[in-house]
Design a protein around this motif. Sequence first.
Motif, short mmCIF file in Angstrom:
data_model
loop_
_atom_site.label_atom_id
_atom_site.label_comp_id
_atom_site.label_asym_id
_atom_site.label_seq_id
_atom_site.Cartn_x
_atom_site.Cartn_y
_atom_site.Cartn_z
N LEU A 183 0.82 -1.21 0.00
CA LEU A 183 0.00 0.00 0.00
C LEU A 183 0.86 1.26 0.00
CD1 LEU A 183 -2.67 -0.93 2.71
CD2 LEU A 183 -2.75 -1.40 0.25
N SER A 184 0.25 2.36 -0.43
CA SER A 184 0.91 3.66 -0.32
C SER A 184 0.91 4.08 1.15
CB SER A 184 0.16 4.71 -1.15
OG SER A 184 -1.12 4.98 -0.58
N ASP A 185 1.70 5.08 1.49
CA ASP A 185 1.75 5.57 2.86
C ASP A 185 0.38 6.04 3.33
OD1 ASP A 185 4.44 5.05 3.29
OD2 ASP A 185 5.09 7.01 2.59
N GLY A 186 -0.33 6.73 2.45
CA GLY A 186 -1.66 7.22 2.82
C GLY A 186 -2.65 6.09 3.06
N GLU A 187 -2.57 5.06 2.23
CA GLU A 187 -3.46 3.90 2.40
C GLU A 187 -3.13 3.16 3.70
OE1 GLU A 187 -4.34 2.73 -2.29
OE2 GLU A 187 -2.54 1.99 -1.27
N LYS A 188 -1.84 3.03 3.99
CA LYS A 188 -1.45 2.39 5.25
C LYS A 188 -2.00 3.15 6.45
CE LYS A 188 2.85 0.28 3.58
NZ LYS A 188 4.33 0.32 3.63
N GLN A 189 -1.94 4.47 6.38
CA GLN A 189 -2.45 5.30 7.48
C GLN A 189 -3.94 5.05 7.70
OE1 GLN A 189 -0.84 6.66 9.70
NE2 GLN A 189 -1.12 8.84 9.95
N LYS A 190 -4.69 4.99 6.63
CA LYS A 190 -6.13 4.76 6.75
C LYS A 190 -6.42 3.38 7.33
CE LYS A 190 -7.56 7.85 2.99
NZ LYS A 190 -8.23 7.95 1.68
N VAL A 191 -5.64 2.38 6.94
CA VAL A 191 -5.84 1.03 7.46
C VAL A 191 -5.56 1.00 8.96
CG1 VAL A 191 -4.99 -1.34 7.40
CG2 VAL A 191 -5.38 -0.10 5.26
N MET A 192 -4.53 1.71 9.41
CA MET A 192 -4.23 1.75 10.84
C MET A 192 -5.34 2.43 11.63
SD MET A 192 -1.55 0.01 10.89
CE MET A 192 -1.19 0.13 12.65
N ILE A 193 -5.98 3.42 11.02
CA ILE A 193 -7.11 4.08 11.68
C ILE A 193 -8.31 3.12 11.73
CG2 ILE A 193 -8.79 5.96 11.47
CD1 ILE A 193 -6.44 7.62 10.26
N ALA A 194 -8.50 2.35 10.66
CA ALA A 194 -9.57 1.35 10.65
C ALA A 194 -9.34 0.32 11.75
CB ALA A 194 -9.64 0.66 9.29
N LYS A 195 -8.09 -0.05 11.97
CA LYS A 195 -7.76 -0.99 13.05
C LYS A 195 -8.17 -0.41 14.41
CE LYS A 195 -3.88 -2.87 15.65
NZ LYS A 195 -2.41 -2.84 15.85
N ALA A 196 -7.87 0.88 14.62
CA ALA A 196 -8.24 1.52 15.89
C ALA A 196 -9.75 1.58 16.07
CB ALA A 196 -7.64 2.93 15.95
N ILE A 197 -10.46 1.81 14.98
CA ILE A 197 -11.93 1.82 15.06
C ILE A 197 -12.45 0.43 15.39
CG2 ILE A 197 -14.05 2.17 13.73
CD1 ILE A 197 -12.58 4.38 12.20
N ALA A 198 -11.84 -0.59 14.79
CA ALA A 198 -12.26 -1.98 15.05
C ALA A 198 -12.01 -2.36 16.51
CB ALA A 198 -11.51 -2.94 14.13
N GLN A 199 -11.02 -1.76 17.11
CA GLN A 199 -10.71 -2.05 18.52
C GLN A 199 -11.83 -1.57 19.44
OE1 GLN A 199 -6.72 -0.87 19.50
NE2 GLN A 199 -6.97 -1.26 21.70
N ASN A 200 -12.60 -0.59 18.94
CA ASN A 200 -13.84 -0.16 19.62
C ASN A 200 -13.61 0.28 21.06
OD1 ASN A 200 -16.57 0.44 19.65
ND2 ASN A 200 -17.14 -1.59 20.41
N THR A 201 -12.62 1.14 21.25
CA THR A 201 -12.34 1.68 22.58
C THR A 201 -13.02 3.04 22.74
OG1 THR A 201 -10.32 2.73 21.71
CG2 THR A 201 -10.10 0.54 22.73
N PRO A 202 -13.34 3.43 23.98
CA PRO A 202 -13.96 4.74 24.18
C PRO A 202 -13.00 5.90 23.95
CG PRO A 202 -13.59 3.64 26.29
CD PRO A 202 -13.31 2.64 25.22
N ILE A 203 -11.68 5.64 24.04
CA ILE A 203 -10.68 6.69 23.83
C ILE A 203 -9.73 6.26 22.71
CG2 ILE A 203 -8.90 8.11 24.92
CD1 ILE A 203 -10.02 7.23 27.64
N ILE A 204 -9.45 7.19 21.80
CA ILE A 204 -8.51 6.91 20.71
C ILE A 204 -7.46 8.02 20.66
CG2 ILE A 204 -8.21 6.52 18.25
CD1 ILE A 204 -11.13 5.73 18.08
#
Length: 245
Positions: free
Chosen positions: A140-161
């Motif tokens: 992936l491009s750097d930008g795509e990697k960044q978005k995937v890492m944010i998706a991972k954080a959303i999937a973690q479903n924590t109250p604080i990010i």
Amino acid sequence: MQVLQTKDLLIGYKGKAILPPINVSLNAGDLIALIGPNGAGKSTLFKTLTAHIKPIGGSVKLFGKELFEFTPEERSTLIGLVLTDRPDDLFLKVYDVVASGRSPYTNFFGKLSDEDEKVIIESLDIVGVNHLIDRYFNTLSDGEKQKVMIAKAIAQNTPIIFMDEPTAFIDYPSKIELFSLMNILAKERNKTIIFSSHDLELLLRYTDELWIVSKNKELIAGNKDVLLHDKVIKEYFNLKDDIII
């Protein structure tokens, strides 16, 4: 509802504090931008508030309880963290990276439930990278990697990010999309989000509350309009009065 509070917190390394005592708090639904020059202590503050390094002094309370009284497993269900570091496994697909965000909730064998699968797909969709699901992460491009890492954080479903430079490596339209996404997560899903950024113009446009750090100065927390009116931002960044921000 207050989710995090510091009292006379001292951050730094090898017993040496890099900032004066920090007294701040976060509430559910807050969207906070952490700004400051390079080397001012933004990453160190993030690592301290997320229990990756211990404070030199003072305390951090998470939902009224001392941060280090939680087990790492418990903290992983409460705090999500997006760093600029990236997985380097050549065989990880995008799906695998985002699925790792569900690890705090899986059973002993790490088996994903139907609900886990649903959350993973939804997280990819929210960030707009579901079309990359079968791609190898390292392609992936750097930008795509960044978005995937944010998706991972959303999937973690924590109250604080916490997000360390989430707009790094992505183009301008994608930055605007990301700011919009963070606003939605905070306002509609009641997530507490704090992120660091050097995109001063954009964060002043899309966020209301700021934490400002600068070398050897007290952390300043407040509403951006008030801080702009009082010229605090220009003072901290050594900007001239005729510069419009």
